[in-house]
Design an enzyme around this catalytic site. Structure first.
Site, PDB file in Angstrom:
ATOM      1  N   ILE A 119       0.845  -1.209   0.000  1.00  0.00           N
ATOM      2  CA  ILE A 119       0.000   0.000   0.000  1.00  0.00           C
ATOM      3  C   ILE A 119       0.878   1.255   0.000  1.00  0.00           C
ATOM      4  O   ILE A 119       0.625   2.202  -0.752  1.00  0.00           O
ATOM      5  CB  ILE A 119      -0.965   0.009   1.209  1.00  0.00           C
ATOM      6  N   ALA A 131       5.082  -1.699   8.691  1.00  0.00           N
ATOM      7  CA  ALA A 131       4.589  -2.651   9.696  1.00  0.00           C
ATOM      8  C   ALA A 131       4.880  -4.060   9.211  1.00  0.00           C
ATOM      9  O   ALA A 131       5.151  -4.285   8.031  1.00  0.00           O
ATOM     10  CB  ALA A 131       3.084  -2.485   9.885  1.00  0.00           C
ATOM     11  N   THR A 167      -5.833  -0.574  10.694  1.00  0.00           N
ATOM     12  CA  THR A 167      -6.596  -1.625  10.022  1.00  0.00           C
ATOM     13  C   THR A 167      -7.928  -1.871  10.730  1.00  0.00           C
ATOM     14  O   THR A 167      -8.035  -1.679  11.950  1.00  0.00           O
ATOM     15  CB  THR A 167      -5.778  -2.931  10.010  1.00  0.00           C
ATOM     16  N   ASP A 168      -8.915  -2.356   9.967  1.00  0.00           N
ATOM     17  CA  ASP A 168     -10.207  -2.710  10.585  1.00  0.00           C
ATOM     18  C   ASP A 168     -10.059  -3.891  11.542  1.00  0.00           C
ATOM     19  O   ASP A 168     -10.934  -4.130  12.378  1.00  0.00           O
ATOM     20  CB  ASP A 168     -11.269  -3.002   9.514  1.00  0.00           C
ATOM     21  N   GLU A 169      -8.934  -4.629  11.433  1.00  0.00           N
ATOM     22  CA  GLU A 169      -8.772  -5.819  12.290  1.00  0.00           C
ATOM     23  C   GLU A 169      -8.656  -5.466  13.764  1.00  0.00           C
ATOM     24  O   GLU A 169      -8.804  -6.338  14.620  1.00  0.00           O
ATOM     25  CB  GLU A 169      -7.553  -6.640  11.852  1.00  0.00           C
ATOM     26  N   TYR A 197      -0.979  -9.950  15.261  1.00  0.00           N
ATOM     27  CA  TYR A 197      -0.877  -8.823  14.319  1.00  0.00           C
ATOM     28  C   TYR A 197      -1.847  -7.709  14.716  1.00  0.00           C
ATOM     29  O   TYR A 197      -1.446  -6.546  14.909  1.00  0.00           O
ATOM     30  CB  TYR A 197      -1.177  -9.287  12.884  1.00  0.00           C
ATOM     31  N   LYS A 216      -1.232  -3.826  16.123  1.00  0.00           N
ATOM     32  CA  LYS A 216      -1.731  -2.615  15.459  1.00  0.00           C
ATOM     33  C   LYS A 216      -2.621  -1.815  16.427  1.00  0.00           C
ATOM     34  O   LYS A 216      -2.541  -0.587  16.488  1.00  0.00           O
ATOM     35  CB  LYS A 216      -2.527  -2.975  14.195  1.00  0.00           C
ATOM     36  N   PRO A 259      -4.816 -23.041  -1.342  1.00  0.00           N
ATOM     37  CA  PRO A 259      -5.327 -23.325   0.007  1.00  0.00           C
ATOM     38  C   PRO A 259      -6.419 -22.356   0.431  1.00  0.00           C
ATOM     39  O   PRO A 259      -6.246 -21.148   0.349  1.00  0.00           O
ATOM     40  CB  PRO A 259      -4.088 -23.174   0.899  1.00  0.00           C
ATOM     41  N   ASN A 278     -14.374 -15.813   1.376  1.00  0.00           N
ATOM     42  CA  ASN A 278     -13.096 -16.167   0.741  1.00  0.00           C
ATOM     43  C   ASN A 278     -13.317 -17.110  -0.434  1.00  0.00           C
ATOM     44  O   ASN A 278     -12.635 -17.006  -1.463  1.00  0.00           O
ATOM     45  CB  ASN A 278     -12.165 -16.812   1.772  1.00  0.00           C
TER      46      ASN A 278
HETATM   47  P1  NAD Z   1       3.488  -4.778   3.431  1.00  0.00           P
HETATM   48  O1  NAD Z   1       3.839  -5.922   4.321  1.00  0.00           O
HETATM   49  O2  NAD Z   1       3.249  -5.030   1.984  1.00  0.00           O
HETATM   50  O3  NAD Z   1       4.609  -3.647   3.536  1.00  0.00           O
HETATM   51  C1  NAD Z   1       5.190  -3.270   4.746  1.00  0.00           C
HETATM   52  C2  NAD Z   1       6.428  -2.433   4.429  1.00  0.00           C
HETATM   53  O4  NAD Z   1       6.989  -1.999   5.691  1.00  0.00           O
HETATM   54  C3  NAD Z   1       7.528  -3.206   3.696  1.00  0.00           C
HETATM   55  O5  NAD Z   1       8.042  -2.444   2.633  1.00  0.00           O
HETATM   56  C4  NAD Z   1       8.594  -3.436   4.771  1.00  0.00           C
HETATM   57  O6  NAD Z   1       9.920  -3.514   4.247  1.00  0.00           O
HETATM   58  C5  NAD Z   1       8.403  -2.190   5.642  1.00  0.00           C
HETATM   59  N1  NAD Z   1       8.894  -2.414   7.010  1.00  0.00           N
HETATM   60  C6  NAD Z   1       8.633  -3.460   7.829  1.00  0.00           C
HETATM   61  N2  NAD Z   1       9.290  -3.342   8.989  1.00  0.00           N
HETATM   62  C7  NAD Z   1       9.981  -2.161   8.922  1.00  0.00           C
HETATM   63  C8  NAD Z   1      10.832  -1.459   9.822  1.00  0.00           C
HETATM   64  N3  NAD Z   1      11.129  -1.969  11.028  1.00  0.00           N
HETATM   65  N4  NAD Z   1      11.348  -0.269   9.435  1.00  0.00           N
HETATM   66  C9  NAD Z   1      11.051   0.245   8.206  1.00  0.00           C
HETATM   67  N5  NAD Z   1      10.278  -0.388   7.300  1.00  0.00           N
HETATM   68  C10 NAD Z   1       9.728  -1.574   7.660  1.00  0.00           C
HETATM   69  O7  NAD Z   1       2.216  -4.106   4.121  1.00  0.00           O
HETATM   70  P2  NAD Z   1       0.902  -3.490   3.453  1.00  0.00           P
HETATM   71  O8  NAD Z   1      -0.051  -4.568   3.162  1.00  0.00           O
HETATM   72  O9  NAD Z   1       1.316  -2.546   2.394  1.00  0.00           O
HETATM   73  O10 NAD Z   1       0.338  -2.669   4.705  1.00  0.00           O
HETATM   74  C11 NAD Z   1       0.802  -1.356   4.973  1.00  0.00           C
HETATM   75  C12 NAD Z   1       0.112  -0.823   6.209  1.00  0.00           C
HETATM   76  O11 NAD Z   1      -1.292  -0.782   6.000  1.00  0.00           O
HETATM   77  C13 NAD Z   1       0.328  -1.664   7.456  1.00  0.00           C
HETATM   78  O12 NAD Z   1       0.516  -0.805   8.552  1.00  0.00           O
HETATM   79  C14 NAD Z   1      -0.961  -2.445   7.595  1.00  0.00           C
HETATM   80  O13 NAD Z   1      -1.218  -2.735   8.957  1.00  0.00           O
HETATM   81  C15 NAD Z   1      -1.970  -1.487   7.025  1.00  0.00           C
HETATM   82  N6  NAD Z   1      -3.147  -2.097   6.382  1.00  0.00           N
HETATM   83  C16 NAD Z   1      -2.995  -3.077   5.448  1.00  0.00           C
HETATM   84  C17 NAD Z   1      -4.142  -3.590   4.800  1.00  0.00           C
HETATM   85  C18 NAD Z   1      -4.025  -4.646   3.731  1.00  0.00           C
HETATM   86  O14 NAD Z   1      -5.044  -5.161   3.295  1.00  0.00           O
HETATM   87  N7  NAD Z   1      -2.846  -5.009   3.268  1.00  0.00           N
HETATM   88  C19 NAD Z   1      -5.401  -3.096   5.130  1.00  0.00           C
HETATM   89  C20 NAD Z   1      -5.500  -2.100   6.118  1.00  0.00           C
HETATM   90  C21 NAD Z   1      -4.372  -1.596   6.716  1.00  0.00           C
HETATM   91  O1  DAU Z   2      -8.561  -6.236   7.079  1.00  0.00           O
HETATM   92  C1  DAU Z   2      -7.338  -5.629   6.828  1.00  0.00           C
HETATM   93  C2  DAU Z   2      -6.220  -6.660   6.883  1.00  0.00           C
HETATM   94  O2  DAU Z   2      -6.324  -7.442   5.700  1.00  0.00           O
HETATM   95  C3  DAU Z   2      -4.846  -6.029   7.009  1.00  0.00           C
HETATM   96  O3  DAU Z   2      -4.754  -5.355   8.235  1.00  0.00           O
HETATM   97  C4  DAU Z   2      -3.740  -7.094   6.909  1.00  0.00           C
HETATM   98  O4  DAU Z   2      -2.473  -6.471   6.911  1.00  0.00           O
HETATM   99  C5  DAU Z   2      -3.929  -7.849   5.608  1.00  0.00           C
HETATM  100  O5  DAU Z   2      -2.959  -8.875   5.493  1.00  0.00           O
HETATM  101  C6  DAU Z   2      -5.328  -8.436   5.530  1.00  0.00           C
HETATM  102  O6  DAU Z   2      -5.499  -9.467   6.532  1.00  0.00           O
HETATM  103  P1  DAU Z   2      -6.246 -10.841   6.215  1.00  0.00           P
HETATM  104  O7  DAU Z   2      -5.789 -11.850   7.179  1.00  0.00           O
HETATM  105  O8  DAU Z   2      -7.713 -10.631   6.076  1.00  0.00           O
HETATM  106  O9  DAU Z   2      -5.660 -11.126   4.721  1.00  0.00           O
HETATM  107  P2  DAU Z   2      -5.167 -12.491   4.028  1.00  0.00           P
HETATM  108  O10 DAU Z   2      -4.987 -12.182   2.577  1.00  0.00           O
HETATM  109  O11 DAU Z   2      -4.049 -13.125   4.757  1.00  0.00           O
HETATM  110  O12 DAU Z   2      -6.427 -13.433   4.183  1.00  0.00           O
HETATM  111  C7  DAU Z   2      -7.699 -13.060   3.653  1.00  0.00           C
HETATM  112  C8  DAU Z   2      -8.670 -14.150   4.024  1.00  0.00           C
HETATM  113  O13 DAU Z   2      -8.336 -15.334   3.298  1.00  0.00           O
HETATM  114  C9  DAU Z   2      -8.621 -14.542   5.495  1.00  0.00           C
HETATM  115  O14 DAU Z   2      -9.944 -14.851   5.930  1.00  0.00           O
HETATM  116  C10 DAU Z   2      -7.761 -15.808   5.523  1.00  0.00           C
HETATM  117  C11 DAU Z   2      -8.040 -16.426   4.167  1.00  0.00           C
HETATM  118  N1  DAU Z   2      -6.919 -17.176   3.556  1.00  0.00           N
HETATM  119  C12 DAU Z   2      -5.701 -16.558   3.482  1.00  0.00           C
HETATM  120  C13 DAU Z   2      -4.630 -17.204   2.919  1.00  0.00           C
HETATM  121  C14 DAU Z   2      -3.246 -16.553   2.855  1.00  0.00           C
HETATM  122  C15 DAU Z   2      -7.130 -18.433   3.037  1.00  0.00           C
HETATM  123  O15 DAU Z   2      -8.250 -18.977   3.081  1.00  0.00           O
HETATM  124  N2  DAU Z   2      -6.062 -19.079   2.460  1.00  0.00           N
HETATM  125  C16 DAU Z   2      -4.807 -18.511   2.396  1.00  0.00           C
HETATM  126  O16 DAU Z   2      -3.864 -19.181   1.882  1.00  0.00           O
END
Ligand code: NAD
Ligand code: DAU
Length: 340
Positions: free
Chosen positions: A15, A86, A128-130, A155, A159, A210, A254
């Site tokens: 992101i 993060a 995050t909504d989590e 996780y 957060k 999976p 899912n």
């Molecule tokens: P990501 O895992 O793809 O990226 C995380 C980035 O942070 C990476 O580039 C990593 O190198 C960097 N990082 C990790 N530890 C670090 C440290 N100690 N110092 C500096 N950099 C560091 O994560 P994402 O999915 O892009 O999520 C970004 C943010 O958004 C997170 O805070 C996450 O909680 C939040 N978020 C993610 C989602 C989602 O669906 N992915 C949804 C809502 C909120």
């Molecule tokens: O809701 C926001 C969150 O969404 C962010 O805060 C997290 O950083 C981000 O990783 C994401 O969390 P989820 O756990 O929801 O995402 P993930 O893609 O890991 O899983 C999505 C759903 O799919 C969850 O219910 C678990 C399921 N899943 C995931 C994987 C990796 C499977 O069924 N099989 C899989 O192999």
């Protein structure tokens, strides 16, 4: 449009990376500093097209390194901090929680202290909504900004802890902050350990996909570009101290998500493999976005259009995700940027 210095942490991730590119194009007057430790999830190859932009700077630092972060703030005098960095993967937090506590809690604290000391004008915390835990399957229930914080995984609890620290720096020290809590993102550069990119890449390789438990858990999906516009809006128009939930009413089980991807790719559902459930697997997430909509935000994508765009992107960028799956990208970009 005034000049500003913006520090984006985690700008090599999914992101944060999309946000850096969005900001570079939208605000040529802003200097955008991408600070990233480059963990397994950080990938700089995605920024090859903006490397030469006059307003893009990369800083290879760890947010938990107090001295190094303070030095940077002392040198650069940032106006805004947008904090994405993060550990983000729930399954990894179940296996190895320690780094989640260190990065997500301690790292956020280091940044808050530096932002306070150097009078940052806005600290945007990307949460995050989590943190709200889980909802049941009643489709009329949603997370609002006043829902109780009840995280269930290492996780989400890390957060939530960081959210509480951000709140405390507003209440106690008057640091101007916002917290955004977004639903599940998807789109370009999503790391292929997460459900959607993993399903696309495995389907294209004809590998088993999976699905945890029976695939009944529900997530509320938002295209990453819509998340970026929401953060931009809160950064510029958010009320200090406020929390904003971000989501676009795109709830899917899912199993529905996986079936949709297989259908678009013309692959058989026989690739699906139901496996043991995730420990503490949250049943359902769903966002009430009324508050951010009242600021004027509206998503561009619904899930049906966004997932087609995303699948198309993965088809056109096979080299990117294959390199990641092969682990080659770390070595490639380290050479490119002369990193240790
Ligand atoms: P990501 O895992 O793809 O990226 C995380 C980035 O942070 C990476 O580039 C990593 O190198 C960097 N990082 C990790 N530890 C670090 C440290 N100690 N110092 C500096 N950099 C560091 O994560 P994402 O999915 O892009 O999520 C970004 C943010 O958004 C997170 O805070 C996450 O909680 C939040 N978020 C993610 C989602 C989602 O669906 N992915 C949804 C809502 C909120
Ligand atoms: O809701 C926001 C969150 O969404 C962010 O805060 C997290 O950083 C981000 O990783 C994401 O969390 P989820 O756990 O929801 O995402 P993930 O893609 O890991 O899983 C999505 C759903 O799919 C969850 O219910 C678990 C399921 N899943 C995931 C994987 C990796 C499977 O069924 N099989 C899989 O192999």
């Amino acid at each position: 449009m005034n000049k500003a210095k913006v520090l984006v942490t985690g700008g090599a991730g999914f992101i944060g990376g999309n946000f850096v590119q969005y900001m570079i194009k939208k605000y040529p007057n802003y200097d955008i500093y991408n600070l990233d430790k480059l963990t397994y999830a950080g990938d700089l190859s995605k920024h090859s097209e903006i490397l030469e932009e006059h307003n893009y700077f990369f800083v290879n630092k760890d947010i938990t390194d107090t001295e190094s972060i303070n030095n940077l703030f002392d040198n650069e005098k940032f106006d805004y901090v947008v904090h994405f960095a993060a550990e983000s993967h729930v399954d990894r937090s179940i296996l190895e929680p320690d780094v989640f506590i260190k990065t997500n809690i301690l790292g956020t604290h280091v940044l808050l202290e530096a932002s306070k000391k150097y009078n940052v004008k806005k600290f945007m915390h990307i949460s995050t909504d989590e943190v709200y835990g889980e909802l049941d399957f009643d489709p009329n229930t949603f997370f609002t900004e006043t829902s109780p914080i009840m995280p269930n995984s290492p996780y989400s609890s890390s957060k939530a802890s960081s959210d509480l620290l951000v709140r405390a720096y507003y209440e106690t020290f008057g640091l101007p902050v916002n917290i955004t809590r977004c639903s599940n993102n998807y789109g370009p550069y999503h790391f292929p350990e997460k459900l959607i990119p993993q399903t696309i890449s495995k389907a294209l390789k004809n590998e088993r996909i999976p699905v945890y438990g029976k695939g009944e858990n529900i997530r509320d999906w938002l295209h990453v570009s819509d998340h970026c516009t929401a953060i931009d809006l809160v950064l510029h128009k958010g009320e200090d101290g406020s929390v904003y939930n971000i989501g676009g009413h795109n709830e899917k089980t899912n199993l529905e998500v996986v079936q949709t991807i297989l259908k678009v790719l013309g692959k058989s559902e026989e690739l699906i493999e139901f496996v043991s459930d995730r420990l503490g697997h949250d049943k359902r997430y769903a966002i009430d976005p009324t508050k951010i909509e009242s600021l004027g935000w509206k998503p561009v994508y619904d899930f049906d259009t966004g997932i087609i765009q995303t699948i198309q992107w993965y088809l056109e960028n096979e080299e990117w995700w294959r390199q990641i799956l092969n682990g080659e990208y770390q070595e490639n970009f380290k050479q490119l940027y002369n990193l240790e």
